[in-house]
Structures are given as C-alpha cells and as structure tokens.
Design a protein around this motif. Structure first.
Motif, PDB file in Angstrom:
ATOM      1  N   GLU A  52      10.859  -5.637  -4.024  1.00 11.84           N
ATOM      2  CA  GLU A  52      10.602  -4.490  -3.160  1.00 11.84           C
ATOM      3  C   GLU A  52      10.305  -3.204  -3.929  1.00 11.84           C
ATOM      4  OE1 GLU A  52      12.885  -4.719   0.686  1.00 11.84           O
ATOM      5  OE2 GLU A  52      14.174  -5.953  -0.549  1.00 11.84           O
ATOM      6  N   CYS A  53      10.089  -3.307  -5.242  1.00  7.59           N
ATOM      7  CA  CYS A  53       9.754  -2.112  -6.025  1.00  7.59           C
ATOM      8  C   CYS A  53       8.437  -1.502  -5.557  1.00  7.59           C
ATOM      9  CB  CYS A  53       9.650  -2.451  -7.508  1.00  7.59           C
ATOM     10  SG  CYS A  53      11.244  -2.405  -8.344  1.00  7.59           S
ATOM     11  N   CYS A  57      11.633  -5.535  -8.928  1.00  4.78           N
ATOM     12  CA  CYS A  57      12.128  -6.471  -7.922  1.00  4.78           C
ATOM     13  C   CYS A  57      11.049  -6.681  -6.858  1.00  4.78           C
ATOM     14  CB  CYS A  57      13.433  -5.982  -7.305  1.00  4.78           C
ATOM     15  SG  CYS A  57      13.249  -4.765  -5.999  1.00  4.78           S
ATOM     16  N   CYS A  82      12.907   2.833  -6.702  1.00  2.00           N
ATOM     17  CA  CYS A  82      13.031   1.750  -5.714  1.00  2.00           C
ATOM     18  C   CYS A  82      14.387   1.853  -5.018  1.00  2.00           C
ATOM     19  CB  CYS A  82      12.916   0.390  -6.405  1.00  2.00           C
ATOM     20  SG  CYS A  82      13.297  -1.008  -5.334  1.00  2.00           S
ATOM     21  N   CYS A 119      16.497  -1.749  -6.000  1.00  2.00           N
ATOM     22  CA  CYS A 119      17.066  -2.041  -7.317  1.00  2.00           C
ATOM     23  C   CYS A 119      17.198  -0.790  -8.181  1.00  2.00           C
ATOM     24  CB  CYS A 119      16.230  -3.090  -8.047  1.00  2.00           C
ATOM     25  SG  CYS A 119      14.641  -2.477  -8.631  1.00  2.00           S
TER      26      CYS A 119
END
Ligand SMILES: [Zn+2]
Length: 586
Positions: free
Chosen positions: A141-142, A139, A420, A423
């Motif tokens: 923001e991973c 995602c 993460c 996700c």
C-alpha cells in the motif's frame, strides 16, 4: 509457508512448491470449485465441482509427492481466526489472491508480525510479482491503489448514456425482483408509484407546462393499462412497468432531455406483433456462434418474458433468494434481454450475450500461461527469502509484447514510502465536513471502503467513540447507537486526532481531522492525505534508458483492459507523473 488462495495462480504455485521440494505448506481459500475454473485451475476436475478449493488442491498435489506435509483451511483469510497470531507461525506468506481488499489485509498482518510476503497478480497477458519485506521494501500500500469504477445512481436510474449503464441497471432489476435488494439499488420497489414532481412547474413557460400536463395525463391513462397487464401475468406486468410506465414518467422530466433524444417507451403487444427478423450475421457476413449474436428488440422481449416467468416460478416454489451469477444461463439471459430492451429505449447499441457476460461480470480473461509464469517467478522469490539473499530480490513484470526483447522485466525493490500510512508514518490527514458527516458515513466510506479496516475501534484521546460489534452474539449491537450522530456531536472537530485500531490485522493509525466544507466531486465527500504517493516514489526498471519509450510507461491497471489502455494514453502525455505498475485483478 502459507499460500493464500488456491485459484488460478494458487494451483500453479502449489504444484511448483511441491515439485521444487518445499515440505511444509499450509493453504487457505474460501471458495468452492466452479465449472468455469476447470480450464485453468488444473488441480480440479469435473467431479470436484462444488467442493472446497483448498481441500481438493491439497489432495491433488499430494499425488505429486505424498511425503509433503500440507494442511488446508476452507475459510476467509480476513477472518480474525487467521489474524496476526496465525500468520506469525510462518516463515513466509505467498499471496495468490483475486481481490484488492484481501491483498491489503494480508499485507498489513504480515507487516504487523514481520513475516515476509510475496505478492502476485495477473490480468490477461500481464502479470507481476512483488516481494514485500518489512523495512526493506515498499509494502503493497505504499503506492495508492485506484478504487473501482462506480457510476452515479442517477445515471443508472434515469439517464444512461452507455450500454454498461443499462447492464448495471438490469443486474439491479434482477436483484430487486429475485434476490436481495438494499438501499443502494437504483431500481426502486416496483409496487411503488412514481411521485410527480410538481414543485418546479411554476418556473416553466406556458409551452413547457402544457407538455408536462399532457405527459401527466398519459401517465394517468397508463395506470389502467398497467393494472390490466398485472391481471394477465407477472412477466407482462414487470415488462410494462419498467419498459413503459417508468419510461413515460422519465419523458415528463423535460429538463433531462434538453438537446437530447427523449427515451422511447416500449409497448409489448406492438413489439411482439412486429415483423422484425433476426439476423444472425455480423457485418462481414460470417455466421456467428450463438453467444456472439445480438438479439433484435423483439427477440429480447421474448427472452425477457420467458426467463422472467421461469425465474419467478423458481423463487416462488422454494421461497429462494437468488444471487446474480454470470455463469447461470437463465440469469445471464435475463440481464442480456433487460439491458438490451433498456438500451433500445435510450437509443443505445444492443449487446450480445457474450459482451454482457464480460461487462457484467467484470471479467478480464484469465490466461493459464500467465498464471504459470507468475507462479514460477514467485517460487524464485520464495527461495531468496528463505535463503536470506536480501540483495537479490526483484520485482518481476510480465508484458504482453516483448519490451527491449524481453517478455519479463525485473526491477530492484523500492524502499518503503516514508509517508505510507500502513508501513511508514502510520499517520494520515482526513479533510471532511465534521458538522454534517455522520459517524455512519465515516465508518462506511472512510474506514471500511477506503482504509479497508475490517474490525475497527475508534478512539478520541482515551474515549472509545466506536467499536465494531464483537463475537458470535447477533443481538450485540455494539456501539451502533453512535452511528447517526455527526462527527461534531462526538467532539470530532477540526484539529483533533483519532486513533483507529484494527483488531483483525493488528494495525493502528493516527488520523488527523481537518474540517472542510467544499469538495470537488459530489460523490466523495472527503480527502485523505495518505492517498498521494510521495514524489520520489517512482518506479525504475532495470536497464531503463533515460527516456523510456511511451510503450513502457505502464501505469496503475484497474478493472478492465480498456481502462488500462486509457491510463497508458494519459501517461504518454505526462510522463513525469509515472507511478508503479500495479495489477489488482487475478
Ligand atoms: Zn507501505
């Protein structure tokens, strides 16, 4: 499908979608059209300045194909109106955004409701497209994003060492005088007098004490001069206060200037009477266009007086509160002159209007061609998503110079990062001093700034610790009475677990608390475990040889191109710490 943003990339994208035969499109943007948009946001023209971007974009693309069903919203995608139940109705979301916070928000909402997202970004010649599909790919923001550069307040207030420090100070002065000012403003109220710090006087030796006392006498004498200037005019008073009185005071703080050149206060009359002549040439002798000329100190003083007077008149007349606009000539003149005067005081080089504009506006040049290429690649990924061609998805990276003979490189999607906190595990560990940290700091720095949670509710077990004030009712202070309490007072101590819910994005996080008292920097008083990408999480470009050349090792790019270059240099030293190429600015 939903297109988020009708700016540089958004205009190109909407045109592409309509011409490629997509028939049912919704577009949302909160902005209105500005003159500075017109060179690349070609769906807009002069007569549209001041109008809603999403609405005009819709009208303009309908001319390409009047049969398309297209709907526009003028609003902020982060508002609860456009939360999970709104996003759920789409087969696909296309992000054409210009800021990190909105990107993170849309990423979370799409994950919450399982709608695929195509994320995009450009910065000058660089660009990228990233398809984000829940459980299939990583995602947004991973991999952690860099936070924007901030400067310590004391550097801005009393010890600038670079022109940018003076530019930031000048913007703060502008807001202090003509705009809205808050506690974060390093320029204090100009009516307040400087407090002499006598406390450490005893620790000084005789010579030093003599110096301090002499300086104090100067400051006393200066008071009368300041009163006189106040009687003469507003702009002369401001000039004397910030470029003379305040600087005199700084000179008395001898420890600040050990081994350094002391700042030099400016005297207005001396400056105006000086014979300094303008030199509108650069070192090669070429005549420069006006914006690239660097004004001398006298010219800066003249501009400052003139503009301060005009701005004061305009705010007094209609009781206005100004916001700083880099495209407003008066505003830019003020900040250029004020920052240059301060630079001369601290023996720093002066800047042209053009330089100040790009530094103060955090401007990365926007290039229409880059936007066009990226918008085209987004449509390719949109086709694949709607045709359910899972295996054919690719990341696309646009480079400034050909790399292995190509300007655009592709890479296979990365798997989601299991740790993460968006996700994956939805679990993060926070190290913080629970005894001294207030809930207020925790909400502002950790929850809002760092975790980007807009409408949070915080639970400890079944107890609600805090909930953002809801609804239209402005008197509803929600649970603000909790804010001054320390975490400890709220029973948030070592080894407790908080549940954080975000109403706007339907996101939930478990936050495990560890009590810690010491941190490496005085600026950030906490550590969040989810910030570190897992070690396996390394980007692989297709066709990448075993030892890629240093040139290809693009790392996280943030803020300015200078920064990007610095990051790249670091990466050549330590290629093992490679991370994903992430562009965060439009
Ligand atoms: Zn993720």
């Amino acid at each position: 499908m939903l297109v988020v943003g009708a700016g540089g990339i958004g205009c190109e994208l909407l045109k592409n979608l309509v011409l490629a035969g997509f028939e049912d499109i919704v577009v949302i943007d909160l902005d209105t059209i500005d003159y500075s948009n017109l060179n690349r946001q070609f769906l807009f023209s002069k007569q549209h300045v001041g109008m809603s971007k999403s609405r005009v974009a819709k009208e303009s693309v309908l001319k390409y194909n009047p049969d398309v069903k297209i709907k526009s919203y003028h609003g902020n995608v982060k508002d609860s109106t456009y939360g999970p139940s709104f996003i759920k109705q789409f087969d696909l979301v296309l992000n054409a955004l210009d800021n990190l916070s909105a990107r993170r928000h849309v990423n979370r909402v799409c994950l919450a409701v399982g709608v695929p997202l195509v994320e995009s970004g450009t910065a000058g010649y660089l660009g990228q497209v990233q398809p984000i599909i829940k459980t299939v790919s990583e995602c947004f923001e991973c991999a952690p994003k860099p936070s924007p550069t901030t400067y310590p307040v004391c550097t801005i207030r009393s010890n600038p060492t670079k022109p940018i420090h003076c530019i930031i100070w000048a913007k703060m002065l502008f807001l202090r005088l003509f705009g809205k000012s808050d506690d974060s403003n390093a320029v204090t109220d100009l009516e307040e007098t400087n407090q002499q710090e006598n406390n450490d006087l005893e620790e000084l030796d005789e010579n030093e004490r003599e110096g301090v006392e002499l300086a104090k006498k100067f400051v006393e004498d200066d008071k009368m001069k300041l009163e006189q200037e106040k009687d003469r005019s507003y702009e002369r008073w401001i000039f004397h206060k910030v470029f003379h009185t305040d600087v005199l005071y700084l000179c008395t703080l001898k420890t600040l200037w050990k081994g350094k050149q002391e700042p030099k206060p400016l005297l207005l009359d001396q400056l105006l009477a000086s014979m300094e002549v303008a030199t509108p040439q650069n070192s090669t002798g070429n005549v420069l266009i006006p914006d690239q000329q660097v004004w001398n100190v006298k010219q800066n003083a003249e501009v400052f007086l003139k503009v301060a007077k005009e701005l004061k008149a305009s705010v007094s007349e209609d009781n206005k509160v100004l916001e700083w606009e880099k495209d407003d000539d008066l505003h830019l003149d003020f900040v250029t002159a004020a920052s240059n005067l301060r630079c001369s005081i601290f023996h720093l080089p002066l800047s042209s209007r053009f330089d100040v504009k790009s530094e103060a506006g955090n401007v990365i040049p926007a290039i229409a061609t880059t936007n066009a290429i990226i918008a085209g690649l987004m449509v390719l990924e949109a086709y694949k998503i709607l045709n359910k061609q899972k295996d054919r998805h690719r990341y696309h990276y646009l480079y400034k110079n050909p790399t292995r003979g190509k300007l655009i490189l592709t890479a296979r999607l990365l798997e989601p990062n299991p740790s993460c906190y968006i996700c994956g595990s939805k679990f993060a560990n926070l190290k913080i001093n629970t005894a001294t940290t207030t809930l207020n700091y925790f909400m502002k720095e950790v929850i809002s700034k760092h975790l980007n949670i807009g409408a949070p509710s915080i639970f400890l077990g079944e107890t609600c610790i805090y909930e953002a004030a809801g609804g239209e009712d402005e008197d509803d202070m929600g649970m603000d009475y909790q804010l001054p309490k320390t975490l400890q007072q709220l029973n948030i101590i070592d080894n407790t677990i908080l549940k954080i819910e975000d109403f706007n994005s339907d996101y939930e996080l478990q936050l495990s608390i560890t009590h810690q008292t010491k941190f490496p920097s005085e600026e950030v008083l906490f550590e969040l475990s989810g910030d570190k990408a897992s070690k396996k999480h390394v980007e692989k470009l297709e066709d990448t040889p075993q030892n890629p050349e240093a040139e290809d090792d693009l790392q996280i790019i943030s803020g300015s191109t200078k920064n990007a270059k610095r990051k790249r240099e670091q990466s050549t030293e330590n290629t093992s710490q490679k991370m994903n190429l992430v562009l965060i600015d439009e």
